[in-house]
Design a protein around this motif. Sequence first.
Motif, mmCIF file in Angstrom:
data_model
loop_
_atom_site.group_PDB
_atom_site.id
_atom_site.type_symbol
_atom_site.label_atom_id
_atom_site.label_comp_id
_atom_site.label_asym_id
_atom_site.label_seq_id
_atom_site.Cartn_x
_atom_site.Cartn_y
_atom_site.Cartn_z
ATOM 1 N N TYR A 6 22.281 54.630 -50.048
ATOM 2 C CA TYR A 6 22.838 53.275 -49.987
ATOM 3 C C TYR A 6 23.050 52.890 -48.526
ATOM 4 C CZ TYR A 6 27.221 55.919 -49.540
ATOM 5 O OH TYR A 6 28.200 56.793 -49.139
ATOM 6 N N ILE A 7 22.693 51.637 -48.199
ATOM 7 C CA ILE A 7 22.862 51.147 -46.823
ATOM 8 C C ILE A 7 23.300 49.680 -46.868
ATOM 9 C CG2 ILE A 7 21.150 52.726 -45.826
ATOM 10 C CD1 ILE A 7 19.153 50.373 -45.816
ATOM 11 N N ASP A 8 23.750 49.195 -45.746
ATOM 12 C CA ASP A 8 24.041 47.770 -45.576
ATOM 13 C C ASP A 8 22.758 46.984 -45.886
ATOM 14 O OD1 ASP A 8 24.439 45.196 -44.577
ATOM 15 O OD2 ASP A 8 25.737 45.919 -42.955
ATOM 16 N N ALA A 9 22.869 45.976 -46.749
ATOM 17 C CA ALA A 9 21.670 45.238 -47.158
ATOM 18 C C ALA A 9 20.939 44.632 -45.962
ATOM 19 C CB ALA A 9 22.041 44.154 -48.161
ATOM 20 N N ASN A 10 21.669 44.344 -44.885
ATOM 21 C CA ASN A 10 21.028 43.774 -43.692
ATOM 22 C C ASN A 10 20.153 44.785 -42.956
ATOM 23 O OD1 ASN A 10 22.308 41.253 -44.026
ATOM 24 N ND2 ASN A 10 24.185 42.090 -43.103
ATOM 25 N N ALA A 11 20.331 46.060 -43.265
ATOM 26 C CA ALA A 11 19.576 47.096 -42.562
ATOM 27 C C ALA A 11 18.280 47.463 -43.281
ATOM 28 C CB ALA A 11 20.447 48.345 -42.390
ATOM 29 N N VAL A 12 18.008 46.781 -44.427
ATOM 30 C CA VAL A 12 16.792 47.089 -45.191
ATOM 31 C C VAL A 12 15.562 46.653 -44.393
ATOM 32 C CG1 VAL A 12 15.474 46.457 -47.248
ATOM 33 C CG2 VAL A 12 17.919 46.947 -47.434
ATOM 34 N N ASP A 13 14.530 47.505 -44.373
ATOM 35 C CA ASP A 13 13.254 47.107 -43.777
ATOM 36 C C ASP A 13 12.118 47.610 -44.665
ATOM 37 O OD1 ASP A 13 12.847 49.802 -43.231
ATOM 38 O OD2 ASP A 13 13.761 49.644 -41.235
ATOM 39 N N ASN A 14 10.878 47.470 -44.188
ATOM 40 C CA ASN A 14 9.721 47.794 -45.027
ATOM 41 C C ASN A 14 9.546 49.283 -45.300
ATOM 42 O OD1 ASN A 14 8.974 45.147 -45.350
ATOM 43 N ND2 ASN A 14 7.755 45.112 -43.454
ATOM 44 N N SER A 15 10.254 50.109 -44.578
ATOM 45 C CA SER A 15 10.056 51.553 -44.764
ATOM 46 C C SER A 15 10.576 52.029 -46.115
ATOM 47 C CB SER A 15 10.742 52.328 -43.624
ATOM 48 O OG SER A 15 12.149 52.219 -43.731
ATOM 49 N N VAL A 16 11.458 51.246 -46.738
ATOM 50 C CA VAL A 16 12.071 51.695 -47.991
ATOM 51 C C VAL A 16 11.947 50.643 -49.090
ATOM 52 C CG1 VAL A 16 13.736 53.244 -46.899
ATOM 53 C CG2 VAL A 16 14.337 50.835 -47.252
ATOM 54 N N LYS A 17 12.164 51.106 -50.327
ATOM 55 C CA LYS A 17 12.116 50.213 -51.488
ATOM 56 C C LYS A 17 13.553 49.978 -51.973
ATOM 57 C CE LYS A 17 10.274 52.124 -55.280
ATOM 58 N NZ LYS A 17 9.189 52.549 -56.169
ATOM 59 N N VAL A 18 13.877 48.717 -52.275
ATOM 60 C CA VAL A 18 15.225 48.408 -52.747
ATOM 61 C C VAL A 18 15.254 48.471 -54.278
ATOM 62 C CG1 VAL A 18 17.009 46.629 -52.890
ATOM 63 C CG2 VAL A 18 15.746 46.967 -50.747
ATOM 64 N N LEU A 19 16.148 49.291 -54.834
ATOM 65 C CA LEU A 19 16.257 49.444 -56.287
ATOM 66 C C LEU A 19 17.337 48.544 -56.879
ATOM 67 C CD1 LEU A 19 16.003 53.323 -56.693
ATOM 68 C CD2 LEU A 19 14.160 51.642 -56.736
ATOM 69 N N LEU A 20 18.296 48.181 -56.039
ATOM 70 C CA LEU A 20 19.420 47.375 -56.527
ATOM 71 C C LEU A 20 20.185 46.833 -55.328
ATOM 72 C CD1 LEU A 20 21.119 46.659 -59.159
ATOM 73 C CD2 LEU A 20 22.529 48.646 -58.584
ATOM 74 N N ILE A 21 20.664 45.600 -55.479
ATOM 75 C CA ILE A 21 21.562 45.030 -54.465
ATOM 76 C C ILE A 21 22.932 44.852 -55.109
ATOM 77 C CG2 ILE A 21 22.106 42.977 -53.082
ATOM 78 C CD1 ILE A 21 19.858 44.283 -51.758
ATOM 79 N N ILE A 22 23.927 45.435 -54.482
ATOM 80 C CA ILE A 22 25.304 45.264 -54.992
ATOM 81 C C ILE A 22 26.013 44.278 -54.092
ATOM 82 C CG2 ILE A 22 27.460 46.437 -55.512
ATOM 83 C CD1 ILE A 22 25.667 49.025 -55.726
ATOM 84 N N PRO A 23 26.319 43.070 -54.598
ATOM 85 C CA PRO A 23 26.893 42.030 -53.724
ATOM 86 C C PRO A 23 28.297 42.388 -53.236
ATOM 87 C CG PRO A 23 26.643 41.230 -55.996
ATOM 88 C CD PRO A 23 26.200 42.645 -55.993
#
Lengths: 118, 282
Positions: free
Chosen positions: A101-118
């Motif tokens: 789990y990471i800060d949603a702002n830190a997501v980049d193309n290297s990883v796949k997002v499975l869920l966003i928890i607001p």
Amino acid sequence: MPATAAIAIIASHNNPASRIGLPVLSQGFLGMASGFVPIDQKEESPIFRQFYEKAVRRDPREVKAMWARMVFTGIARPPRQFESDEAVKREVVANDRAIGYIDANAVDNSVKVLLIIP
Amino acid sequence: MPIPYPRPSINTSSIVKVKALVAATLLSGIFGQAGAINLDAEGTLTASGFYSLTAAKILDGATQGAGPSWNYAQWRCPCFVANWATATVYEKDKALSFDESVVGLQLSKEFTPQLSFTTQIVTRSRDARSAQTAVDWAYGTWQSTDTYTKLRAGRMRVPLYYYSDYLYVGYAYPWVRAPAESYITEIEDYDGINLSHAMRLADSDWMLTGQIWYGRRNDQDNPLYSRIIQLAPTDVTWSRINGISASVNNGIADLRMVLMTTRKSMAQTARRHPSVAMCQFG
């Protein structure tokens, strides 16, 4: 990170899962059999507390108590803790079965997002 | 279910001799759990542990009616058996007792992600044996890459009741202790093998975990029989321990069923008698 930041649940692009629900996520991060390897952040970090409160819905002390059962009966080993969003991403990319789990702002193309928890 | 901090509990036991017992865990904790204590550079050898400091005092009690205090074996009653396996007994005439306090140390060595060895050494403040430190666990683990299947061999605690295998990790549950009335077993660990497998039920949130185990345990100078029941050094053996359990959980609720059988035998022995030792040397 600001207290209101969303949390992204991430996995490797090689991970067959395309999404994950909160119950399954909780099972993995509480040491129950789940089929994935939970990747943790440092216990002292703000995102650690936010993740366990929002996603697992337990306070850190309960989480530690549940892990105490898992660890001292040999059911599971505690998740490795990484010191930053970047380190979690690197570990997730390196391990197809890892979920972090990471800060949603830190997501980049290297990883796949499975869920966003607001 | 929220797990509150350990709190004082009042025990109005069914044992008639004691009317009120107060026991509180003053301090409990764990250390090194998240791999914080690495003993080698690669982080494959780790130490972790747990502790609890528990204080207890019998506040009120009477002896089978209103008679005076009396002696039973080494104890002065009214008294209360708080732990049968270690023969931990509280006496009314005694001051505050810390006999249920424990410290546990666990060492774990990971050879490969699949193969590891773990040992857990527990020191109890009060144990009727001469040695207060015991190896509760010492086992090798093989686990499948997906972690669903796990085979363990060595010494493990018997997973009989829900809390049996972590009864001494006070930090892991909200009470001072699990009730002795349902957790009375004279033997708490076994030497054998344990196979567990987990699977997700259909595509639901529910995981099913099955476990089977087989083993035996020979306990020399068993505290319960030697100090409370037989009052002479007694060896207790559980052989052909066969157990099977199944549990389902969805991250919130947990339901567990267990079936276990064992053969029990006892033998009184004089091996600790001084004259026997002398004969061997003579």
